[in-house]
Design an enzyme around this catalytic site. Structure first.
Site: not given
Lengths: 78, 232
Positions: B85, B202, B204
């Site tokens: 990002c 994202h 994660e």
């Protein structure tokens, strides 16, 4: 000390979402003659620097050469 | 395996990245933006957020942080670097990755799950089979990937397009499947060497099943596998 005015705009062919939205909104308001709206950035700077040095600042930080062009104007007088 | 997670003023996803790495059993430590020593790290992650308030352009100021000279050196030596990002925006501003990220064509901040298709690429951060569809959320205002046509064909020729937004069945809609207007539905790209990788979604956030999925695990485990192979 010199005064500079810098205009940063998207390169030709790069889609400008805020400009396109403003254009649509103006047409919706009845301004049918509107053909193209481009939105950019305006930077005013006082600096003890040459125009070449200001151009370097644009290349490094103030504009992204991948997507943007810039134009530097020197402001005369006060 | 030790990940370094770089924190800039305004980063806000660094804890998620560290949690994801720990969840998978890897070491991860924060690296402050003023650091100039990256010794001891096997891979670096630039997390999401709003570095330096996103002023001028997203990533434009962060790119000149003291740590970035070292990040560039690390990458030039072949070290793996992933930007997520805002991290992707920083890598693009630093010209470590091709293209740029413009404002979403909807002019809206988008926060939602997306479906992504894995493309055939040289990316060291993802060894998932091409064609696989992953479910990973996005959370950004400037994810509208753009580059000129010469760059695009060079990226295609070199297998640098890593991820594309797609429909749930893996196909791409005629009018584009990218929720943000990204050119060619591009969601993630790597450099020619494959060690520097940037993506808007994202991963994660979908590593620990407690947060709704595990499709992000591959990004962390792939690079560990790649490094193990190199170490041979």
């Amino acid at each position: 000390m010199a005064r500079y005015e810098i205009y940063v705009t998207y390169k030709q062919g790069i889609f400008d979402p805020p400009g396109a939205t403003a254009e649509r909104a103006l047409k919706n308001l009845g301004y049918e003659g509107v053909e193209e709206v481009k939105i950019g950035k305006f930077i005013r700077m006082s600096a003890d620097a040459t125009e070449a040095s200001v151009a370097e600042m644009c290349d490094k930080l103030l504009a992204n050469p991948v997507i943007e062009d810039y134009r530097i104007e020197i402001v005369e007088g006060d | 395996m030790r990940f370094g997670v770089v924190i800039f003023p305004g980063s806000n996803c660094e804890q998620d990245v560290v949690h994801a790495a720990h969840h998978l059993g890897f070491e991860a430590e924060y690296v402050f933006h003023r650091e100039t020593d990256l010794a001891g790290f096997d891979a670096l992650v630039l997390p999401g957020g709003f570095s330096y308030g996103d002023y001028i352009r997203c990533g434009a100021v962060a790119r000149f942080s003291p740590v970035m000279s070292e990040v560039i050196r690390f990458a030039e030596a072949g070290g793996p670097v992933m930007g997520i990002c805002n991290g992707f925006q920083i890598l693009a501003e630093a010209h470590m990755l091709p293209g740029a990220l413009l404002r979403n064509d909807t002019l809206k901040f988008i926060c939602r799950d997306t479906t992504l298709r894995v493309e055939k690429s040289t990316c060291q951060w993802l060894d998932t089979a091409p064609g696989t569809v992953l479910h990973i959320p996005i959370n950004h205002n400037e994810g509208n990937f753009i580059c000129d046509h010469v760059t695009l064909s060079r990226m295609e020729d070199n297998d640098q397009i890593v991820l594309r937004y797609c429909e749930p069945d893996g196909s791409r809609a005629e009018g584009g499947s990218a929720p943000n207007g990204a050119l060619e539905d591009i969601a993630g790209v790597c450099n020619e060497r494959g060690n520097v990788f940037g993506l808007m979604p994202h991963p994660e956030r979908v590593v620990d099943p407690a947060t709704g999925g595990t499709d992000g695990q591959a990004f962390f485990t792939s690079i560990v596998g790649t490094l193990a192979k190199v170490a041979g």
